[in-house]
Design a protein around this motif. Structure first.
Motif, short mmCIF file in Angstrom:
data_model
loop_
_atom_site.label_atom_id
_atom_site.label_comp_id
_atom_site.label_asym_id
_atom_site.label_seq_id
_atom_site.Cartn_x
_atom_site.Cartn_y
_atom_site.Cartn_z
N LYS A 143 0.91 -1.03 0.14
CA LYS A 143 -0.03 0.15 -0.23
C LYS A 143 0.77 1.24 -0.15
CE LYS A 143 -3.92 -2.00 2.15
NZ LYS A 143 -4.71 -2.10 3.36
N GLU A 144 2.06 1.16 0.39
CA GLU A 144 3.16 2.32 0.39
C GLU A 144 3.60 2.40 -1.10
OE1 GLU A 144 6.09 1.76 3.21
OE2 GLU A 144 4.60 1.79 5.04
N VAL A 145 3.51 1.32 -1.88
CA VAL A 145 4.15 1.65 -3.43
C VAL A 145 3.11 1.92 -4.46
CG1 VAL A 145 5.10 0.25 -5.04
CG2 VAL A 145 5.87 -0.06 -2.61
N THR A 146 2.16 1.46 -4.31
CA THR A 146 0.75 1.59 -5.20
C THR A 146 0.34 3.03 -5.55
OG1 THR A 146 -0.77 1.06 -3.60
CG2 THR A 146 -0.14 -0.93 -5.14
N PRO A 147 0.50 3.98 -4.56
CA PRO A 147 0.18 5.20 -4.81
C PRO A 147 0.95 5.85 -5.60
CG PRO A 147 -0.19 4.87 -2.23
CD PRO A 147 0.72 3.80 -3.02
N GLN A 148 2.07 5.59 -6.14
CA GLN A 148 3.17 6.08 -7.15
C GLN A 148 2.39 5.81 -8.52
OE1 GLN A 148 7.04 4.41 -6.42
NE2 GLN A 148 6.70 4.00 -4.18
N PHE A 149 1.66 5.02 -8.64
CA PHE A 149 1.17 4.78 -9.99
C PHE A 149 -0.37 5.08 -9.86
CE2 PHE A 149 4.68 1.74 -9.15
CZ PHE A 149 5.35 1.90 -10.13
N SER A 150 -0.80 5.08 -11.20
CA SER A 150 -2.11 5.58 -11.45
C SER A 150 -2.86 4.18 -11.63
CB SER A 150 -2.45 6.56 -12.76
OG SER A 150 -2.15 5.48 -13.99
N VAL A 151 -4.19 4.30 -11.44
CA VAL A 151 -4.96 3.13 -11.59
C VAL A 151 -4.82 2.37 -12.91
CG1 VAL A 151 -7.52 2.26 -11.63
CG2 VAL A 151 -6.89 3.86 -9.94
N MET A 152 -5.06 3.26 -14.19
CA MET A 152 -4.76 2.58 -15.34
C MET A 152 -3.24 1.89 -15.42
SD MET A 152 -5.75 2.19 -18.37
CE MET A 152 -6.99 3.27 -18.68
N ASP A 153 -2.44 2.63 -14.85
CA ASP A 153 -0.88 1.82 -14.79
C ASP A 153 -1.02 0.50 -14.22
OD1 ASP A 153 0.19 4.04 -16.09
OD2 ASP A 153 0.96 4.95 -13.94
N ILE A 154 -1.69 0.58 -12.97
CA ILE A 154 -1.59 -0.76 -12.47
C ILE A 154 -2.73 -1.80 -13.15
CG2 ILE A 154 -2.44 -1.78 -10.19
CD1 ILE A 154 -1.99 0.75 -8.85
N TYR A 155 -3.43 -1.16 -13.80
CA TYR A 155 -4.85 -1.92 -14.18
C TYR A 155 -4.29 -2.82 -15.46
CZ TYR A 155 -9.18 -3.35 -16.16
OH TYR A 155 -10.36 -4.35 -16.68
N SER A 156 -3.29 -1.73 -16.28
CA SER A 156 -3.20 -2.35 -17.60
C SER A 156 -1.79 -2.36 -18.06
CB SER A 156 -3.97 -1.75 -18.81
OG SER A 156 -3.92 -0.10 -18.72
N SER A 157 -1.42 -1.20 -18.44
CA SER A 157 -0.18 -0.71 -19.23
C SER A 157 1.24 -0.93 -18.33
CB SER A 157 -0.21 0.61 -19.74
OG SER A 157 -0.14 1.67 -18.67
N LYS A 158 1.21 -0.90 -16.98
CA LYS A 158 2.50 -0.81 -16.37
C LYS A 158 2.46 -1.82 -15.24
CE LYS A 158 4.07 3.83 -17.32
NZ LYS A 158 4.39 5.19 -16.82
N ARG A 159 1.62 -2.72 -15.48
CA ARG A 159 1.46 -3.78 -14.21
C ARG A 159 2.93 -4.46 -13.93
NH1 ARG A 159 -3.31 -8.13 -14.51
NH2 ARG A 159 -4.66 -6.27 -14.73
N ALA A 160 3.67 -5.04 -14.93
CA ALA A 160 4.97 -5.42 -14.45
C ALA A 160 5.79 -4.62 -14.04
CB ALA A 160 5.71 -6.07 -16.07
N GLU A 161 5.98 -3.22 -14.22
CA GLU A 161 6.75 -2.15 -13.78
C GLU A 161 6.26 -2.15 -12.18
OE1 GLU A 161 7.47 2.56 -13.94
OE2 GLU A 161 6.86 1.38 -15.66
N VAL A 162 4.79 -2.24 -11.75
CA VAL A 162 4.39 -1.91 -10.48
C VAL A 162 4.81 -3.23 -9.70
CG1 VAL A 162 2.56 -2.05 -9.23
CG2 VAL A 162 2.27 -0.74 -11.32
N SER A 163 4.69 -4.52 -10.43
CA SER A 163 5.36 -5.76 -9.58
C SER A 163 6.70 -5.39 -9.43
CB SER A 163 4.98 -6.69 -10.59
OG SER A 163 3.64 -7.14 -10.91
N THR A 164 7.47 -5.03 -10.27
CA THR A 164 9.02 -5.02 -10.01
C THR A 164 9.10 -3.83 -8.88
OG1 THR A 164 9.49 -5.37 -12.38
CG2 THR A 164 11.17 -4.29 -10.98
N ALA A 165 8.44 -2.65 -8.77
CA ALA A 165 8.73 -1.72 -7.86
C ALA A 165 8.21 -2.35 -6.56
CB ALA A 165 7.79 -0.46 -7.99
#
Length: 320
Positions: A143-165
């Protein structure tokens, strides 16, 4: 000594011996190490490897998994094995709304840290530490990491980047705090509430429409450029054909002019030759005319008529 008493003592000794042996043997599971504690020596510095070990009846052994383990956070029953917690996803904040994350976290305890963990957490084994503290820490750190990304990033285009972060951040926190290595933290599914899902879908459709319009534009430009190229090549081809035809016409005209010139020169030569022949013939004729021959010609041409008289009496001979 009474035989019955002796037999009883032997049996008691055997039972005590067997109980001592059973209480002194500990098993360390495959992929784990065991930390040994005794009242006399405290926590042993050396850990036990997988297998059966004789440690004494008063020793305590706690196991820690050093091979890869997995924690599942999901509300999808198909993601769980029998020992996992059902319906345990992560409600995480993001830029633009909340998302429900289904994740798998792969981890292992660091071998050189387990002795200190045993001391620090009062003899808790690896499973108790994970279930009692690590799982809740993972949820908090995600929950401390996910606010750095938009909903769209997490939902679709940057999911792999979010997982790495998330993986990097969990390693940063959990290595120091619990002696745990995180090999991967993977997002396996993202869920949205209906209103947010509709909003995301509208954005996605708008994005797709814009991409389609851009693609149509590029296609139209490509078609126009291709048509221009075809027209240019056709014009060059026509120009080459016209040049070839002009050259052929020029060569034809030159040939025809040469032919006319040759013909004219031939005709002139023929006329000249004829004139020269006639002149030569006339010269020969003139050379052959004598006075006698001329007189003879006159008489030969006379038609027998008497000459006519005009004016005075001078006769005129008309030989015509």
């Amino acid at each position: 000594m009474n035989k019955g008493i002796f037999v009883g003592l032997v049996i008691a000794a055997a039972v005590i011996g067997a109980t001592y042996t059973v209480m002194s043997i500990e098993k360390v599971g495959q992929g784990e190490v065991g930390v040994v504690w005794t009242a006399k020596e405290g926590v042993h510095e050396n850990t036990l490897s997988p297998g059966w070990h004789f440690v004494g009846p008063l020793a305590k052994v706690k196991n820690y998994p050093v091979s890869q383990q997995q924690i599942i956070f999901s509300n999808n029953p198909e993601d769980y094995s029998k020992k996992e917690h059902p319906d345990w996803h992560i409600d995480a904040p993001a830029n633009g709304g909340m998302v429900k994350l289904n994740m798998t976290v792969n981890y292992n305890f660091l071998n050189d840290r387990v002795v200190n963990l045993y001391t620090r957490f009062n003899g808790m084994d690896g499973s108790s530490i994970v279930e009692g503290m690590v799982q809740n820490s993972i949820i908090a750190y995600v929950k401390e990491v996910t606010p750095q990304f938009s909903v769209m990033d997490i939902y679709s285009s940057k999911r792999a980047e979010v997982s790495t972060a998330i993986t990097d951040y969990l390693n940063e926190k959990l290595r120091d705090e619990y002696g745990i290595n995180i090999s991967s933290a993977l997002i396996i599914d993202v869920q949205l509430d209906d209103a947010l899902y509709s909003k995301i879908q509208e954005k996605e459709r708008a994005k797709q429409d814009a991409e389609k319009a851009e693609l149509d534009k590029k296609t139209a430009i490509a078609v126009a450029e291709k048509e221009q190229e075809i027209a240019r090549r056709e014009a060059e081809k026509n120009k080459e054909v016209a040049l070839i035809q002009a050259e052929q016409e020029k060569q034809k005209a030159e040939i025809e002019a040469d032919q006319r010139k040759i013909q004219a020169e031939g005709e002139a030569n023929a006329t000249k030759i004829k004139a020269e022949a006639e002149a030569e013939a006339n010269q020969k004729i003139a050379a052959s005319l004598t006075p006698e021959l001329l007189e003879k010609a006159k008489y030969e041409r006379w038609n027998g008529q008497l000459p006519t008289i005009q004016g005075n009496t001078t006769p005129i001979v008309d030989l015509k």
